[in-house]
Design an enzyme around this catalytic site. Structure first.
Site, PDB file in Angstrom:
ATOM      1  N   ALA B  73       0.815  -1.217   0.000  1.00  0.00           N
ATOM      2  CA  ALA B  73       0.000   0.000   0.000  1.00  0.00           C
ATOM      3  C   ALA B  73       0.849   1.267   0.000  1.00  0.00           C
ATOM      4  CB  ALA B  73      -0.932   0.003   1.205  1.00  0.00           C
ATOM      5  N   THR B  74       1.984   1.229   0.677  1.00  0.00           N
ATOM      6  CA  THR B  74       2.817   2.438   0.705  1.00  0.00           C
ATOM      7  C   THR B  74       3.269   2.805  -0.699  1.00  0.00           C
ATOM      8  OG1 THR B  74       3.552   2.024   2.959  1.00  0.00           O
ATOM      9  CG2 THR B  74       4.945   3.442   1.619  1.00  0.00           C
ATOM     10  N   ASN B 153      -6.979   3.675   9.621  1.00  0.00           N
ATOM     11  CA  ASN B 153      -6.233   2.561  10.224  1.00  0.00           C
ATOM     12  C   ASN B 153      -6.191   2.617  11.745  1.00  0.00           C
ATOM     13  OD1 ASN B 153      -4.512   4.881   9.415  1.00  0.00           O
ATOM     14  ND2 ASN B 153      -2.977   3.794  10.599  1.00  0.00           N
ATOM     15  N   GLN B 181      -7.101  -0.608   4.471  1.00  0.00           N
ATOM     16  CA  GLN B 181      -7.866  -1.233   5.559  1.00  0.00           C
ATOM     17  C   GLN B 181      -9.248  -1.692   5.111  1.00  0.00           C
ATOM     18  OE1 GLN B 181      -6.811  -2.005   8.533  1.00  0.00           O
ATOM     19  NE2 GLN B 181      -4.874  -0.901   8.599  1.00  0.00           N
ATOM     20  N   GLY B 202      -1.727  -6.802   0.270  1.00  0.00           N
ATOM     21  CA  GLY B 202      -2.172  -8.163   0.527  1.00  0.00           C
ATOM     22  C   GLY B 202      -2.240  -8.544   1.997  1.00  0.00           C
ATOM     23  N   THR B 241      10.668  -6.872 -11.921  1.00  0.00           N
ATOM     24  CA  THR B 241      10.209  -8.250 -12.080  1.00  0.00           C
ATOM     25  C   THR B 241       9.137  -8.565 -11.056  1.00  0.00           C
ATOM     26  OG1 THR B 241      12.397  -8.883 -12.870  1.00  0.00           O
ATOM     27  CG2 THR B 241      10.958 -10.661 -12.095  1.00  0.00           C
ATOM     28  N   CYS B 325       2.181   6.504  17.217  1.00  0.00           N
ATOM     29  CA  CYS B 325       2.713   6.619  18.565  1.00  0.00           C
ATOM     30  C   CYS B 325       4.034   5.882  18.673  1.00  0.00           C
ATOM     31  CB  CYS B 325       1.725   6.057  19.572  1.00  0.00           C
ATOM     32  SG  CYS B 325       2.238   6.356  21.257  1.00  0.00           S
TER      33      CYS B 325
END
Lengths: 119, 386
Positions: B73-74, B153, B181, B202, B241, B325
């Site tokens: 996701a990042t 999140n 999420q 994933g 790849t 945090c």
């Protein structure tokens, strides 16, 4: 290198702080600074610290540090309260450097207790 | 049960489903080829990837050709935001997001701000939701890009993506949704939702770590510039790849999720209800965010409790204090601060997140353990100075 922020001694002292509590009829001082609070309660006999108890609001390192000092000073002469082993505490408990200020609050509490007990 | 770890951090990551693991092992053992190779083994790897795209496409109700594989996701967020904003920069450089987004989004916006983009940070309501009126008011003639997360999140707050997306369509703004999420956990029909770009990963829905995807809608003006260079794979949008086994695993995770998404949700609702009912009467406890948010997440604060000590006292529960945090610096969550919580309230916040494997015994134990921990720390605390 462990990523656990707490060493075994911090975990032990935090989980089972045998000196937690207060002493009825004892001398009590409170240090409140750096976003933490430490209360120490002592009873003296024959010029020595016969019993030392604490209450604390702060992180696990702080709680462990206060338990550490209770174990360290109990049974010692009152003059011992004039010295505070900051470096030993930091090392024994692997306190992160950024938390030094919180340990200094414990030092303030010890010095305050010493003054209260000797005056 | 007392000393056994109890994992309640499914918003951080989930265990790999057994069917996913089987599929990955099967692929890893049978096919080592580079999917870009033109020989038979390479074509077989390409077919495995096509199958996975079809599985993920089926979950999201989109054409598999609209999916780009990434490392998670990042990277998807980075590609969508940096790539999307730069692609539309010739039309305007005003971009919009929320203060409560994940760092994978906010950090990209801050980077774009240094490149000369003008960023507007819209604020959430106290319950964490973004008012469509607030959002619409933030859009300008030169606004070209907006990014809003589907499910927060930290708090589980669900945004009204359909309405926000329609606002973007009305203003011809490219609309990205961080779905990390949400995908595999909430029913999402991208054939109907006005979403241009959607990021996913994933490992948040029982697939492997290290693989994610970005959905790029097939419509005029919806495109991104690549942020990685070095090959022609994936239409040059994301060279490199492809890890065939991880892609196959993500595809299987999507297939499993599609088959059980409603029953999973029902299970999560039940687990969160038991957990919340077990702690809601503690003096000073508050639920952070929207009570009707995503049922996998329960974020609670409690008065007069130091957060770091609470987290340690809660062991063996594996819970989170919120992704922002840092236990060393004790910075309170910027997400919770943005919702109006004080530093002390935000600092005592604990995020419980339940998942598919969570049992009633576990959440009942967690509730009791939380009660005990709060009571113990309150007993340990001195009275504040008068």
């Amino acid at each position: 290198m462990s990523s656990d922020p707490y060493n075994a001694r911090v975990r032990e002292f935090f989980a089972a702080p045998v000196h937690a509590g207060s002493l009825a009829g004892g001398v009590t001082v409170l240090a409140d600074d750096q976003g933490v609070r430490v209360a120490l309660s002592a009873r003296v006999a024959d010029g020595r610290i016969a019993a030392l108890r604490f209450r604390a609001w702060g992180c696990p390192h702080l709680v462990a540090a206060v338990e550490w000092v209770c174990r360290h000073y109990e049974g010692e002469p009152l003059e011992a309260l004039e010295k505070f082993p900051t470096a030993r505490i930091m090392e024994d408990l692997a306190v992160p450097i950024e938390k030094t200020g919180r340990i200094l609050v414990v030092e303030d509490a010890i010095h305050s207790l010493g003054r209260s007990l000797t005056h | 049960m007392a000393e056994q770890m109890i994992y309640l951090d499914y918003a951080a990551s989930t265990p790999v489903d057994a069917r996913v693991l089987d599929r990955m092992r099967e692929v890893a053992e049978k096919n080592c080829a580079n999917p870009s190779s033109t020989h038979a083994a390479g074509r077989e790897a390409q077919a495995i990837i096509a199958d996975a795209a079809a599985q993920l496409g089926s979950l999201l109700k989109v054409d598999p050709a609209t999916l780009v594989w990434t490392s998670g996701a990042t990277e998807s967020d980075n590609l969508a935001i940096a790539g999307g904003a730069r692609y539309r920069a010739h039309r305007g450089k005003h971009i919009v997001t929320m203060k409560t987004e994940h760092k994978a989004v906010t950090d990209v916006f801050e980077t774009l701000a240094k490149e000369g983009f003008d960023v507007t940070w819209v604020e959430a309501e106290p319950d964490g939701r973004l008012s469509p009126e607030t959002f619409a008011a933030a859009l300008r003639d030169d606004t070209q890009f907006a990014s809003i997360m589907f499910v927060n999140n930290e708090t589980g707050v669900i945004q009204d993506i359909e309405t926000l997306g329609l606002v973007c369509r009305e203003h011809d703004v490219l609309f990205h949704v961080d779905g990390a999420q949400a995908v595999g956990k909430l029913p999402i029909d991208l054939s109907k939702l006005p979403v241009d770009l959607l990021s996913l990963t994933g490992h948040k829905f029982y697939g492997p770590k290290g693989i994610g995807a970005l959905y790029i809608a097939d419509r005029p003006g919806c495109h991104v510039e690549p942020i990685l260079f070095g090959g022609g794979q994936q239409r040059r949008l994301r060279p490199g790849t492809l890890p065939t086994d991880l892609v196959a695993g993500l595809g299987m995770a999507a297939e499993v999720a599609a088959a059980r998404i409603e029953s999973d949700l029902e299970h999560l609702r039940g687990m969160r209800r038991v957990l919340w009912d077990g702690i809601r009467d503690i003096d000073g406890v508050v639920l952070n965010g929207d009570p009707d948010g995503f049922p996998g997440i329960l974020n609670v604060s409690v008065e007069d409790i130091e957060g770091e000590s609470l987290l340690l006292a809660l062991e063996p529960l594996q819970v989170a204090t919120g992704s922002a945090c840092n236990s060393r610096t004790q910075e309170p969550s910027y997400v919770l601060r943005a919702l109006g919580l004080s530093d002390a309230q935000a600092q005592s916040a604990i995020r419980f997140s339940v998942g598919r494997p969570t049992t009633r015994d576990e959440v009942e134990f967690a509730a009791g353990h939380y009660r005990d921990a709060v009571a113990r720390l309150r007993e340990l605390a001195p009275q504040a100075a008068a």
